[in-house]
Motif scaffolding. Structure first.
Motif, PDB file in Angstrom:
ATOM      1  N   ARG A  63       0.829  -1.214   0.000  1.00 28.65           N
ATOM      2  CA  ARG A  63       0.000   0.000   0.000  1.00 28.65           C
ATOM      3  C   ARG A  63       0.860   1.259   0.000  1.00 28.65           C
ATOM      4  N   THR A  64       0.315   2.330  -0.512  1.00 27.98           N
ATOM      5  CA  THR A  64       0.988   3.630  -0.461  1.00 27.98           C
ATOM      6  C   THR A  64       1.298   3.979   1.002  1.00 27.98           C
ATOM      7  N   GLY A  65       2.546   4.395   1.243  1.00 26.09           N
ATOM      8  CA  GLY A  65       2.963   4.759   2.600  1.00 26.09           C
ATOM      9  C   GLY A  65       3.510   3.589   3.407  1.00 26.09           C
ATOM     10  N   GLU A  66       3.436   2.376   2.843  1.00 18.36           N
ATOM     11  CA  GLU A  66       3.973   1.203   3.541  1.00 18.36           C
ATOM     12  C   GLU A  66       5.326   0.811   2.929  1.00 18.36           C
ATOM     13  N   ALA A  67       5.992  -0.199   3.514  1.00 13.40           N
ATOM     14  CA  ALA A  67       7.296  -0.635   3.007  1.00 13.40           C
ATOM     15  C   ALA A  67       7.463  -2.135   3.201  1.00 13.40           C
ATOM     16  N   LYS A  68       8.135  -2.774   2.259  1.00 12.79           N
ATOM     17  CA  LYS A  68       8.411  -4.216   2.333  1.00 12.79           C
ATOM     18  C   LYS A  68       9.858  -4.501   1.925  1.00 12.79           C
ATOM     19  N   LEU A  69      10.417  -5.589   2.450  1.00  7.71           N
ATOM     20  CA  LEU A  69      11.842  -5.899   2.283  1.00  7.71           C
ATOM     21  C   LEU A  69      12.063  -7.110   1.374  1.00  7.71           C
ATOM     22  N   THR A  70      13.061  -7.019   0.502  1.00  3.71           N
ATOM     23  CA  THR A  70      13.531  -8.194  -0.253  1.00  3.71           C
ATOM     24  C   THR A  70      15.059  -8.210  -0.193  1.00  3.71           C
ATOM     25  N   ALA A  78      22.754  -5.568   0.113  1.00  5.77           N
ATOM     26  CA  ALA A  78      22.216  -6.906   0.404  1.00  5.77           C
ATOM     27  C   ALA A  78      20.691  -6.918   0.400  1.00  5.77           C
ATOM     28  N   SER A  79      20.085  -5.765   0.681  1.00  8.88           N
ATOM     29  CA  SER A  79      18.620  -5.713   0.783  1.00  8.88           C
ATOM     30  C   SER A  79      18.058  -4.525   0.024  1.00  8.88           C
ATOM     31  N   VAL A  80      16.780  -4.678  -0.366  1.00 11.65           N
ATOM     32  CA  VAL A  80      16.030  -3.549  -0.933  1.00 11.65           C
ATOM     33  C   VAL A  80      14.777  -3.361  -0.091  1.00 11.65           C
ATOM     34  N   ILE A  81      14.542  -2.138   0.293  1.00  9.38           N
ATOM     35  CA  ILE A  81      13.287  -1.786   0.971  1.00  9.38           C
ATOM     36  C   ILE A  81      12.412  -1.113  -0.075  1.00  9.38           C
ATOM     37  N   HIS A  82      11.291  -1.725  -0.394  1.00 10.25           N
ATOM     38  CA  HIS A  82      10.379  -1.185  -1.409  1.00 10.25           C
ATOM     39  C   HIS A  82       9.307  -0.380  -0.689  1.00 10.25           C
ATOM     40  N   THR A  83       9.169   0.861  -1.064  1.00  8.60           N
ATOM     41  CA  THR A  83       8.111   1.673  -0.471  1.00  8.60           C
ATOM     42  C   THR A  83       7.357   2.364  -1.601  1.00  8.60           C
ATOM     43  N   VAL A  84       6.125   2.742  -1.329  1.00 10.73           N
ATOM     44  CA  VAL A  84       5.290   3.343  -2.372  1.00 10.73           C
ATOM     45  C   VAL A  84       4.891   4.739  -1.930  1.00 10.73           C
ATOM     46  N   TYR A 103       9.100   7.124   4.652  1.00 13.70           N
ATOM     47  CA  TYR A 103      10.409   7.220   5.320  1.00 13.70           C
ATOM     48  C   TYR A 103      10.354   6.507   6.671  1.00 13.70           C
ATOM     49  N   GLN A 104       9.291   6.775   7.436  1.00 10.21           N
ATOM     50  CA  GLN A 104       9.141   6.174   8.769  1.00 10.21           C
ATOM     51  C   GLN A 104       9.148   4.638   8.680  1.00 10.21           C
ATOM     52  N   LYS A 105       8.335   4.091   7.802  1.00 11.55           N
ATOM     53  CA  LYS A 105       8.215   2.627   7.694  1.00 11.55           C
ATOM     54  C   LYS A 105       9.519   2.002   7.177  1.00 11.55           C
ATOM     55  N   SER A 106      10.206   2.707   6.288  1.00  9.75           N
ATOM     56  CA  SER A 106      11.490   2.205   5.781  1.00  9.75           C
ATOM     57  C   SER A 106      12.523   2.151   6.906  1.00  9.75           C
ATOM     58  N   LEU A 107      12.547   3.177   7.740  1.00  7.98           N
ATOM     59  CA  LEU A 107      13.493   3.208   8.862  1.00  7.98           C
ATOM     60  C   LEU A 107      13.161   2.110   9.872  1.00  7.98           C
ATOM     61  N   GLU A 108      11.879   1.911  10.129  1.00  7.31           N
ATOM     62  CA  GLU A 108      11.468   0.852  11.064  1.00  7.31           C
ATOM     63  C   GLU A 108      11.905  -0.520  10.539  1.00  7.31           C
ATOM     64  N   LEU A 109      11.713  -0.733   9.223  1.00 10.27           N
ATOM     65  CA  LEU A 109      12.134  -2.012   8.628  1.00 10.27           C
ATOM     66  C   LEU A 109      13.650  -2.187   8.734  1.00 10.27           C
ATOM     67  N   ALA A 110      14.382  -1.123   8.494  1.00  7.00           N
ATOM     68  CA  ALA A 110      15.847  -1.197   8.608  1.00  7.00           C
ATOM     69  C   ALA A 110      16.232  -1.605  10.024  1.00  7.00           C
ATOM     70  N   ASP A 111      15.666  -0.925  11.000  1.00  6.35           N
ATOM     71  CA  ASP A 111      16.020  -1.229  12.390  1.00  6.35           C
ATOM     72  C   ASP A 111      15.635  -2.649  12.782  1.00  6.35           C
ATOM     73  N   SER A 112      14.498  -3.119  12.295  1.00  6.35           N
ATOM     74  CA  SER A 112      14.061  -4.456  12.721  1.00  6.35           C
ATOM     75  C   SER A 112      14.745  -5.564  11.930  1.00  6.35           C
ATOM     76  N   ASN A 113      15.553  -5.196  10.929  1.00  8.77           N
ATOM     77  CA  ASN A 113      16.249  -6.217  10.130  1.00  8.77           C
ATOM     78  C   ASN A 113      17.767  -6.083  10.170  1.00  8.77           C
ATOM     79  N   GLY A 114      18.280  -5.402  11.160  1.00  9.07           N
ATOM     80  CA  GLY A 114      19.734  -5.335  11.352  1.00  9.07           C
ATOM     81  C   GLY A 114      20.463  -4.534  10.293  1.00  9.07           C
ATOM     82  N   ILE A 115      19.771  -3.561   9.693  1.00  7.17           N
ATOM     83  CA  ILE A 115      20.361  -2.765   8.614  1.00  7.17           C
ATOM     84  C   ILE A 115      20.957  -1.470   9.202  1.00  7.17           C
ATOM     85  N   HIS A 116      22.285  -1.329   9.072  1.00  5.97           N
ATOM     86  CA  HIS A 116      22.969  -0.180   9.680  1.00  5.97           C
ATOM     87  C   HIS A 116      23.110   0.994   8.723  1.00  5.97           C
TER      88      HIS A 116
END
Ligand code: AR6
Length: 183
Positions: A63-70, A78-84, A103-116
């Motif tokens: 969804r718009t405003g959300e983010a997902k990781l691959t 090593a990773s891509v955070i896809h956001t819309v 931006y918020q959801k991308s940062l949350e995903l980074a933090d919860s997946n060990g992305i520095h």
């Protein structure tokens, strides 16, 4: 101004191609299908290779405003955070909140997946038509607020990657204004 320190995180602006960034994760400005497109999305899919599309197919869109990781597959990252990001429709359709949420959801995903380390493109400012200076204020403002509110964040470096001079100038101006306000 090309650098800003917020808590223990360095923010940079850099002109270039995000697909070449050597960071743990790059952020993709995708569309709700997550099945590829033009702009930075097309460039990321080309550089990552067809496995990225196969991985995105399993995510059921975003969804718009959300983010997902691959994973990043052939990318240096090593990773891509896809956001819309939101399509700009004059500013009265919740665009600012939706862009901040990317931006918020991308940062949350980074933090919860060990992305520095993380690189963002200027989400929504290309094909989706978001006015540049408003978008860069939301981008940097949301990142700064997140880092100030999350002292336990593991993110040490964030790069705002600019594909053209106008985008670079808008980020530099936003950095300058924030620095002046902090002084
Ligand atoms: N590296 C960094 N930034 C880039 C690159 C690159 N390789 N290529 C383009 N940009 P856009 P949007 C910049 O249009 O506005 C796609 O079709 C570009 O100059 O890529 O969020 C999706 O599938 C601009 O500054 O994304 C969606 O349908 C910024 O990236 C739609 O476009 C964002 O431009 C999303 O539109």
């Amino acid at each position: 101004m090309k650098e800003l320190q917020v808590s223990h995180t360095k923010l940079h602006v850099l002109k270039g191609d995000i697909t070449r960034c050597e960071v743990a994760a790059i952020v993709n400005a995708a569309n709700e299908s997550l099945l590829g497109g033009g702009g930075v999305d097309g460039a990321i899919h080309r550089a990552a290779g067809p496995e990225l599309l196969a991985a995105c197919r399993l995510l059921n869109g975003c969804r718009t405003g959300e983010a997902k990781l691959t994973p990043g597959f052939q990318l240096k990252a090593a990773s891509v955070i896809h956001t819309v990001g939101p399509v700009w429709r004059g500013g009265t359709h919740g665009e600012a909140d939706l862009l901040a949420s990317c931006y918020q959801k991308s940062l949350e995903l980074a933090d919860s997946n060990g992305i520095h380390t993380l690189a963002f493109p200027a989400i929504s400012t290309g094909i989706y038509g978001y006015p540049l200076s408003q978008a860069t204020k939301i981008a940097v403002g949301t990142v700064k607020a997140y880092l100030e509110n999350q002292p336990q964040s593991i993110i040490t470096e964030i790069i705002f990657v600019c594909f053209d001079d106008a985008t670079l100038a808008a980020y530099e101006q936003t950095f300058k204004e924030l620095e002046r306000r902090n002084a």
